[in-house]
Design a protein around this motif. Structure first.
Motif, PDB file in Angstrom:
ATOM      1  N   GLY A  90     -73.709 -33.189 -44.236  1.00  0.00           N
ATOM      2  CA  GLY A  90     -73.518 -32.290 -45.372  1.00  0.00           C
ATOM      3  C   GLY A  90     -72.149 -31.655 -45.412  1.00  0.00           C
ATOM      4  N   ASP A  91     -71.389 -31.781 -44.324  1.00  0.00           N
ATOM      5  CA  ASP A  91     -70.040 -31.219 -44.292  1.00  0.00           C
ATOM      6  C   ASP A  91     -68.987 -32.306 -44.068  1.00  0.00           C
ATOM      7  OD1 ASP A  91     -70.471 -31.858 -41.668  1.00  0.00           O
ATOM      8  OD2 ASP A  91     -70.193 -29.834 -40.866  1.00  0.00           O
ATOM      9  N   GLY A  92     -69.348 -33.547 -44.380  1.00  0.00           N
ATOM     10  CA  GLY A  92     -68.375 -34.626 -44.314  1.00  0.00           C
ATOM     11  C   GLY A  92     -68.402 -35.444 -43.046  1.00  0.00           C
ATOM     12  N   ARG A  93     -69.261 -35.086 -42.110  1.00  0.00           N
ATOM     13  CA  ARG A  93     -69.331 -35.825 -40.852  1.00  0.00           C
ATOM     14  C   ARG A  93     -70.514 -36.790 -40.868  1.00  0.00           C
ATOM     15  NH1 ARG A  93     -71.041 -32.590 -36.903  1.00  0.00           N
ATOM     16  NH2 ARG A  93     -71.660 -30.953 -38.366  1.00  0.00           N
ATOM     17  N   TYR A  94     -70.437 -37.797 -39.972  1.00  0.00           N
ATOM     18  CA  TYR A  94     -71.567 -38.677 -39.722  1.00  0.00           C
ATOM     19  C   TYR A  94     -71.989 -38.508 -38.270  1.00  0.00           C
ATOM     20  CZ  TYR A  94     -70.377 -41.290 -44.001  1.00  0.00           C
ATOM     21  OH  TYR A  94     -70.113 -41.655 -45.295  1.00  0.00           O
ATOM     22  N   LEU A  95     -73.267 -38.426 -38.048  1.00  0.00           N
ATOM     23  CA  LEU A  95     -73.826 -38.461 -36.697  1.00  0.00           C
ATOM     24  C   LEU A  95     -74.470 -39.830 -36.524  1.00  0.00           C
ATOM     25  CD1 LEU A  95     -75.485 -34.922 -36.506  1.00  0.00           C
ATOM     26  CD2 LEU A  95     -73.186 -35.594 -35.803  1.00  0.00           C
ATOM     27  N   VAL A  96     -73.954 -40.612 -35.590  1.00  0.00           N
ATOM     28  CA  VAL A  96     -74.449 -41.971 -35.415  1.00  0.00           C
ATOM     29  C   VAL A  96     -74.791 -42.216 -33.954  1.00  0.00           C
ATOM     30  CG1 VAL A  96     -73.020 -42.776 -37.338  1.00  0.00           C
ATOM     31  CG2 VAL A  96     -72.172 -43.017 -35.000  1.00  0.00           C
ATOM     32  N   THR A  97     -75.552 -43.245 -33.722  1.00  0.00           N
ATOM     33  CA  THR A  97     -75.835 -43.708 -32.368  1.00  0.00           C
ATOM     34  C   THR A  97     -75.439 -45.169 -32.267  1.00  0.00           C
ATOM     35  OG1 THR A  97     -77.684 -42.172 -32.066  1.00  0.00           O
ATOM     36  CG2 THR A  97     -77.596 -44.083 -30.600  1.00  0.00           C
ATOM     37  N   LEU A  98     -74.641 -45.466 -31.232  1.00  0.00           N
ATOM     38  CA  LEU A  98     -74.296 -46.844 -30.915  1.00  0.00           C
ATOM     39  C   LEU A  98     -75.160 -47.289 -29.749  1.00  0.00           C
ATOM     40  CD1 LEU A  98     -70.423 -47.452 -30.843  1.00  0.00           C
ATOM     41  CD2 LEU A  98     -72.107 -48.482 -32.357  1.00  0.00           C
ATOM     42  N   THR A  99     -75.838 -48.388 -29.883  1.00  0.00           N
ATOM     43  CA  THR A  99     -76.607 -48.977 -28.795  1.00  0.00           C
ATOM     44  C   THR A  99     -75.843 -50.192 -28.280  1.00  0.00           C
ATOM     45  OG1 THR A  99     -78.705 -48.211 -29.699  1.00  0.00           O
ATOM     46  CG2 THR A  99     -78.801 -50.014 -28.123  1.00  0.00           C
ATOM     47  N   GLY A 100     -75.504 -50.171 -26.992  1.00  0.00           N
ATOM     48  CA  GLY A 100     -74.672 -51.212 -26.416  1.00  0.00           C
ATOM     49  C   GLY A 100     -75.307 -52.590 -26.498  1.00  0.00           C
ATOM     50  N   VAL A 101     -74.481 -53.588 -26.810  1.00  0.00           N
ATOM     51  CA  VAL A 101     -74.945 -54.971 -26.894  1.00  0.00           C
ATOM     52  C   VAL A 101     -74.322 -55.818 -25.792  1.00  0.00           C
ATOM     53  CG1 VAL A 101     -74.998 -57.059 -28.318  1.00  0.00           C
ATOM     54  CG2 VAL A 101     -75.339 -54.821 -29.380  1.00  0.00           C
ATOM     55  N   ALA A 102     -73.007 -55.896 -25.765  1.00  0.00           N
ATOM     56  CA  ALA A 102     -72.329 -56.726 -24.766  1.00  0.00           C
ATOM     57  C   ALA A 102     -70.871 -56.295 -24.654  1.00  0.00           C
ATOM     58  CB  ALA A 102     -72.403 -58.204 -25.137  1.00  0.00           C
ATOM     59  N   ARG A 103     -70.323 -56.473 -23.461  1.00  0.00           N
ATOM     60  CA  ARG A 103     -68.909 -56.208 -23.260  1.00  0.00           C
ATOM     61  C   ARG A 103     -68.080 -57.332 -23.872  1.00  0.00           C
ATOM     62  NH1 ARG A 103     -69.198 -55.899 -16.957  1.00  0.00           N
ATOM     63  NH2 ARG A 103     -70.854 -57.398 -17.455  1.00  0.00           N
ATOM     64  N   PHE A 104     -66.835 -57.037 -24.137  1.00  0.00           N
ATOM     65  CA  PHE A 104     -65.934 -58.044 -24.682  1.00  0.00           C
ATOM     66  C   PHE A 104     -64.548 -57.863 -24.084  1.00  0.00           C
ATOM     67  CE2 PHE A 104     -65.489 -54.342 -27.425  1.00  0.00           C
ATOM     68  CZ  PHE A 104     -64.127 -54.244 -27.626  1.00  0.00           C
ATOM     69  N   ARG A 105     -63.786 -58.941 -24.106  1.00  0.00           N
ATOM     70  CA  ARG A 105     -62.381 -58.871 -23.726  1.00  0.00           C
ATOM     71  C   ARG A 105     -61.553 -58.896 -25.009  1.00  0.00           C
ATOM     72  NH1 ARG A 105     -59.739 -58.930 -19.187  1.00  0.00           N
ATOM     73  NH2 ARG A 105     -61.654 -59.445 -18.037  1.00  0.00           N
ATOM     74  N   LEU A 106     -60.564 -58.035 -25.064  1.00  0.00           N
ATOM     75  CA  LEU A 106     -59.702 -57.962 -26.239  1.00  0.00           C
ATOM     76  C   LEU A 106     -58.778 -59.177 -26.235  1.00  0.00           C
ATOM     77  CD1 LEU A 106     -57.853 -54.733 -27.410  1.00  0.00           C
ATOM     78  CD2 LEU A 106     -56.960 -57.025 -27.787  1.00  0.00           C
ATOM     79  N   ALA A 107     -59.065 -60.129 -27.094  1.00  0.00           N
ATOM     80  CA  ALA A 107     -58.252 -61.339 -27.146  1.00  0.00           C
ATOM     81  C   ALA A 107     -56.995 -61.134 -27.970  1.00  0.00           C
ATOM     82  CB  ALA A 107     -59.078 -62.488 -27.740  1.00  0.00           C
TER      83      ALA A 107
END
Length: 223
Positions: A90-107
């Motif tokens: 209501g004040d411009g923010r989002y409350l979210v939840t991230l559920t981990g899936v898998a690690r990655f390497r930054l290619a």
């Protein structure tokens, strides 16, 4: 928090993902991370992710970079998570939840027009992350719980021991790693551990070093 989508193979994950650089933050497979999102570029990222595959990569800025750097270099390994909860404040923010899936390497970091950063993510070496409970029988649970008890006692903290005793090793190790108060380098070492056993061993070792340092500081202050 359960996800409605279960990934069985690495090639089911997107090759290009948006990333959320966050210092000293640790997301692990099947772990849950609540985020309070307020910067316009990351609000846009959340909106785009909700319209797409809901995958976002959490990754640390390089520890050598200044904390106030506008576009810091990124470390080489992060963890992709799926948006599994979303709420507007209501004040411009989002409350979210991230559920981990898998690690990655930054290619590769891509040149994009979006206000948020995007990378080409290589998941292949972390295929083990898609197998729940993989390797948890190798964890030295007794050593982990002893170190946890020592840490709680040293910091005058309490814990839900009934819940801890019921938790399977994977959930226990990853939850303790994610909640640990350690710095960026320690969190990155926990993320990049080769398997669950190695992560538990790193967690025990780092905690014991922290306890030893605290005891040494206390001894010095008494002299």
């Amino acid at each position: 928090m359960a996800s409605n989508v279960i990934y069985h193979k690495i090639d089911e994950l997107p090759g290009v993902i948006p990333v959320f650089p966050l210092r000293a933050a640790l997301l692990l497979p099947r772990g849950e991370m609540p985020l309070n999102v307020f910067e316009p570029r990351y609000l846009a990222m959340i909106e785009d992710a909700l319209r797409g595959g809901r995958i976002i990569g959490l990754i640390q800025p390089d520890p050598e970079e200044a904390e106030d750097a506008e576009r810091p270099l990124l470390v080489q390994v992060g963890c992709a998570g799926r948006l599994t909860a979303f709420a507007e404040t209501g004040d411009g923010r989002y409350l979210v939840t991230l559920t981990g899936v898998a690690r990655f390497r930054l290619a590769e970091e891509l040149k994009v027009k979006t206000p948020y950063r995007q990378v080409r993510a290589a998941f292949e070496e972390f295929a083990i992350d898609l197998a729940p409970g993989e390797g948890q029988e190798d964890v030295d649970r007794e050593a982990l719980l002893k170190t946890l008890k020592d840490y709680l006692a040293a910091n005058n903290l309490e814990a839900d021991w009934d819940g801890i005793r019921r938790a399977p090793n994977e959930a226990l190790v990853n939850a303790l790693a994610m909640m640990s108060p350690f710095g960026p380098r320690e969190k990155q070492a926990l993320l990049e551990a080769s398997d669950l056993k190695a992560r538990a061993e790193i967690l025990v070792a780092v905690t014991e070093m922290e306890l030893a340092r605290a005891r040494g500081d206390a001894s010095s202050s008494l002299q």
